[in-house]
Enzyme design. Structure first.
Site, short mmCIF file in Angstrom:
data_model
loop_
_atom_site.label_atom_id
_atom_site.label_comp_id
_atom_site.label_asym_id
_atom_site.label_seq_id
_atom_site.Cartn_x
_atom_site.Cartn_y
_atom_site.Cartn_z
N ARG A 31 17.42 4.76 2.99
CA ARG A 31 16.73 2.93 2.51
C ARG A 31 17.27 2.39 1.20
O ARG A 31 17.94 2.70 -0.04
CB ARG A 31 15.80 3.23 1.82
N ASN A 71 2.20 5.11 1.90
CA ASN A 71 2.12 4.29 0.12
C ASN A 71 1.21 3.13 0.24
O ASN A 71 0.35 2.36 -0.23
CB ASN A 71 3.08 4.91 -0.20
N ASP A 72 3.00 1.78 0.77
CA ASP A 72 2.71 0.87 0.55
C ASP A 72 1.28 -0.27 1.73
O ASP A 72 1.22 -0.54 0.85
CB ASP A 72 3.83 0.38 0.12
N ARG A 100 15.48 7.64 -1.45
CA ARG A 100 15.24 6.83 -2.01
C ARG A 100 16.25 6.50 -2.48
O ARG A 100 16.60 6.90 -3.65
CB ARG A 100 14.02 6.62 -2.64
N CYS A 159 6.81 8.92 6.55
CA CYS A 159 7.58 8.81 4.96
C CYS A 159 6.56 8.33 3.86
O CYS A 159 7.03 9.13 3.05
CB CYS A 159 8.84 8.48 5.53
N ARG A 192 -2.26 1.04 -5.50
CA ARG A 192 -1.61 2.72 -5.11
C ARG A 192 -1.26 3.53 -7.02
O ARG A 192 -1.67 4.46 -6.48
CB ARG A 192 -0.02 3.16 -4.76
N GLU A 230 5.45 -1.00 6.20
CA GLU A 230 4.37 -1.20 4.48
C GLU A 230 4.18 -2.27 4.55
O GLU A 230 3.07 -2.21 3.64
CB GLU A 230 5.72 -0.45 3.62
N HIS A 259 4.68 6.26 -8.41
CA HIS A 259 6.10 6.56 -7.96
C HIS A 259 6.20 8.03 -9.16
O HIS A 259 7.21 8.16 -8.76
CB HIS A 259 7.15 4.99 -8.55
#
Ligand code: PEP
Ligand code: MG
Length: 757
Positions: A512, A634-635, A476, A682, A645, A611, A369
């Site tokens: 989100r 990503n997840d 986000r 995304c 990650r 995800e 992140h």
């Protein structure tokens, strides 16, 4: 612990050395005095100082006992002779018969052949060797443990002289010291761009101003008090789990506790004070040795433990000096390049963006992140740069190339000029991308690819216009919560969401809901301990368990969307029932707003982030209910491959550009098409031109990415022949050649077809 009387000598030596350090004489004269004091105090005939030069050679800088003419003339390679061996191993070496040692090599100009016993210690700083300090005796004798200790302590004073640049004045041209040498380091590119500036350590190193104790008793007391305070603190953290900052998980704290109670470590600290050092200097001394030893171990587990020891030593130093843990904004130069071992996203957001030119981390993967935030802020960033904290001194010139992953520390002028040129070139390329702003992203054979932008901060918003993104495909919301000092009130949330929609010139925004937990921690929310935060209480799981939080966010979003088209998606949905519950919550909020006379959004679309792998086996049920799906690669990738990650060691093992992961994407895309529902992606791979190409090749038609990726991805799309790419992807995906990554094959394809990546 040794007898007190036995150490009167060492303390006397340190006092003498302290006086020598304070005398207003030239650096050479000071060094000459120091070697005389050491030799006489240790009853040695010889004492010599060798300093490591930038060319890797050790140069004799001062001697008592050897031929004075050899000073600044005698040099040796690291690894050559006993002195070279010490420099290389960073360990002391004591020999009663030096000449019989296999590494012994003799320099005739020094006249050292008559000395039999030899004791040498590395001059260390932060685990790096800066030089070697040696005493020699004519008679065969055994040096005691205490003598080795004393010489190591003395070497600290020399390290200080070297590190502070005092010896610079006696360096001959062309024989610069190793300490200040330019270094080209390589890491993993995290965030695009080139930044030139000066090193700022995120956790500032404590500069020890006084090495030698004035009052031994007082230093002993200070050390004991600091140890108790740090121990208490750690015990409290372990027992209550409160006050834990991001990343401070139980396991780390347990390791801390283990070290904080480790008798060997504590004994070494006490002994170091006992030899006459201040408490701070003792901590540094002991830590230097630990670093030197552990850094050279091949076992990554042991090297990792070094970090824990470092942290502990750091806590002790902060306790002793009362200095703050992180660099404050008002101490940032205008062109700061932050250097840190690791950093949470909130810590980066705390810095004044206007002053940051770059970020270098010893850890941190591309989809961590902090990397995402760096990209959102447009800060060039490089991760996985080993030992950068040891090499970099605050204020050093440094260049970060977030595209190639290169870091240039103390760059020579020509390197700096080259990077300046690179930065200008990049700006020109950006200019070309800007020209593409209004060009639709359509392949040569007419397939339209929707390019959206990821955002989360106010600073992102102007980029929507600049890049020509079709919409904000992922906002986000938690990033705003992370920079706030308290939970944002309803009205503030409404204003924020409104301002986001206002800033996008009528383009849709997909909000989100709060994705907190894992490494995204709100400073004002009670921290909670979890064994596996990535598999823990995160995102919608918190939202459904603490409905007050999610409900108030939904209400704020729906109020902000009054009279407009509204899109909301839920993170980390693992089961269709979670979406059903969330949707019900939205329904309740809509009814509430309606009852109270609010104008509702003119349209409302609800979707999920895909995800969590469990959703892959509920695609029918999910697609039947949602309005859209956004793949959070990503997840999803970390869960599909069971590879954290943020874990550096995993960063190169698995590649999203592999058959299993691309098959997952294809499966979702095929399902969405059959269900007639839109799907986008995304995660960070959508912003890499090469990865995006493969995603298009398996059927994706919508990608949401950081602002700076839109230009390069669009340029790639414009050069594609979708039909040809699809055929190539089918071929690659069907092949069973027992290999993992398709990256090389994809790159070769792009090259052959003239697709810019
Ligand atoms: C993802 O997981 O791919 C994603 C986009 O969300 P985040 O990176 O914020 O977890
Ligand atoms: Mg995610």
């Amino acid at each position: 612990m040794p007898e007190r009387g036995a150490l009167a000598g060492p303390r006397l030596l340190l006092r003498r050395l302290r006086e020598a350090m304070a005398e207003p004489v030239s650096p050479q004269a000071r060094l000459d005095k120091i070697v005389v004091h050491i030799a006489s105090n240790m009853v040695a005939e010889v004492c010599s100082v060798y300093v490591l030069r930038a060319d890797g050679r050790l140069e004799l800088f001062a001697t008592e006992g050897l031929n004075r003419e050899a000073v600044h003339l005698t040099t040796m390679r690291a690894g050559e002779g006993l002195v070279g061996l010490i420099a290389e191993s960073a360990e002391p070496l004591a020999l009663s018969d030096a000449q019989s040692h296999p590494a012994f090599s003799y320099k005739p100009e020094t006249g050292e052949e008559i000395y039999h016993s030899f004791l040498g210690v590395p001059i260390l700083r932060g685990g790096n060797t800066l030089g070697v300090l040696v005493v020699q005796n004519r008679a065969r004798r055994t040096y005691s443990e205490e003598e080795i200790e004393v010489l190591q302590t003395t070497a600290m004073l020399l390290a200080e002289m070297i590190a502070t640049g005092e010896l610079q004045a006696i360096v001959r041209p062309g024989a610069e010291l190793g300490m200040r040498r330019p270094m080209a380091l390589e890491g993993a590119p995290l965030a695009e761009g080139v930044g030139l500036g000066h090193v700022v350590l995120h956790e500032p190193r404590i500069v020890i101003k006084q090495l030698v104790a004035e009052d031994l008793k007082a230093e002993e007391k200070r050390l004991e008090e600091a140890i108790s305070a740090v121990r208490e603190n750690i015990d409290r953290l372990v027992d209550h789990g409160d006050q834990t900052g991001p990343g401070e998980h139980r396991e780390i704290l347990e390791t801390f506790r283990m070290f904080a109670h480790d008798q060997g470590w504590l004994r070494r600290l006490r002994e170091a004070v006992f030899t006459g050092l201040t408490a701070e200097a003792a901590v540094e001394r002991v830590q230097n040795d630990a670093r030197a030893k552990l850094q050279r171990r091949p076992d990554p587990y042991l090297r990792e433990r070094l970090h824990d020891l470092d942290d502990l030593a750091n806590r002790l130093l902060h306790q002793l000096t009362g200095l703050p843990f992180v660099t404050a904004n008002d101490q940032l130069p205008d062109n700061a390049i932050l250097v840190a071992r690791s950093m949470g996203p909130a810590a980066l957001l705390d810095y004044d963006r206007k002053k940051l030119r770059g970020l270098v981390l010893e850890e941190g993967g591309r989809s961590s992140h902090v990397a995402i935030v760096a990209r959102a802020l447009g800060i060039p960033a490089v991760g996985e740069v080993p030992n950068i904290i040891d090499y970099a001194e605050p204020g050093d010139a440094i260049i970060v190339d977030g595209s190639s992953g290169e870091v240039q520390l103390r760059p020579p002028q020509d390197v700096e000029a080259a990077y300046g040129e690179k930065a200008r070139l990049r700006a020109r390329r950006q200019e070309q991308y800007r020209k593409l702003r209004d060009v639709p992203a359509v392949t040569k054979d007419g397939v339209a690819i929707d390019l959206h932008m990821n955002a989360g901060l106010q600073v992102d918003l102007p980029h929507v216009e600049e890049t020509g993104a079709l919409s904000i495909g992922l906002f986000r919301t938690e990033l705003q919560f992370m920079v706030a000092s308290q939970f944002p009130r309803m009205e503030a949330q409404v204003e924020l969401y409104k301002s986001v929609m206002d800033a996008t010139g009528g383009r849709p925004v997909t909000f989100r809901t709060l994705d907190i937990g894992g490494d995204k921690i709100l400073p004002y929310m009670d921290a909670f301990e979890e064994e596996n935060p990535a598999l823990g209480w995160r995102a919608i799981r918190i939202g459904l368990d603490r409905p007050g939080l999610l409900r108030s966010q939904l209400r704020a979003l729906l109020r902000a969307g009054s009279g407009r088209d509204m899109r909301i998606m839920f993170p980390m949905v693992s089961d269709v029932s979670e979406f059903v519950a969330a949707k019900e919550m939205v329904g309740r909020e809509l009814r509430h707003l309606e009852r109270h006379g609010y104008t509702l959004p003119s349209s409302l679309k609800l979707g999920i982030m895909l995800e969590v792998p469990s959703v892959l086996w509920q695609l029918d049920e999910i697609f039947a209910r949602v309005d859209f799906v956004s793949i959070g690669s990503n997840d999803l990738f970390q869960y599909v491959f069971a590879a954290d990650r943020d874990n550096r060691r995993m960063a190169h093992r698995f590649d999203p550009m592999s058959r299993p992961f691309l098959r997952v994407i294809k499966q979702v895309v095929d399902h969405a098409r059959a269900a007639g529902k839109p799907v986008t992606l995304c995660g960070e791979i959508g912003g890499s031109a090469l990865d995006a190409m493969a995603l298009i090749g398996v059927g994706l038609r919508g990608l949401s990415m950081t602002a700076s990726s839109i230009g390069p991805v669009k340029a790639m799309v414009l050069a594609l022949d979708e039909q040809d790419l699809r055929a190539e992807m089918s071929r690659l995906m069907a092949q069973d050649d027992g290999t993992h990554s398709l990256r090389a094959a994809l790159r070769a394809y792009a090259e052959a077809k003239g697709v810019p990546l």
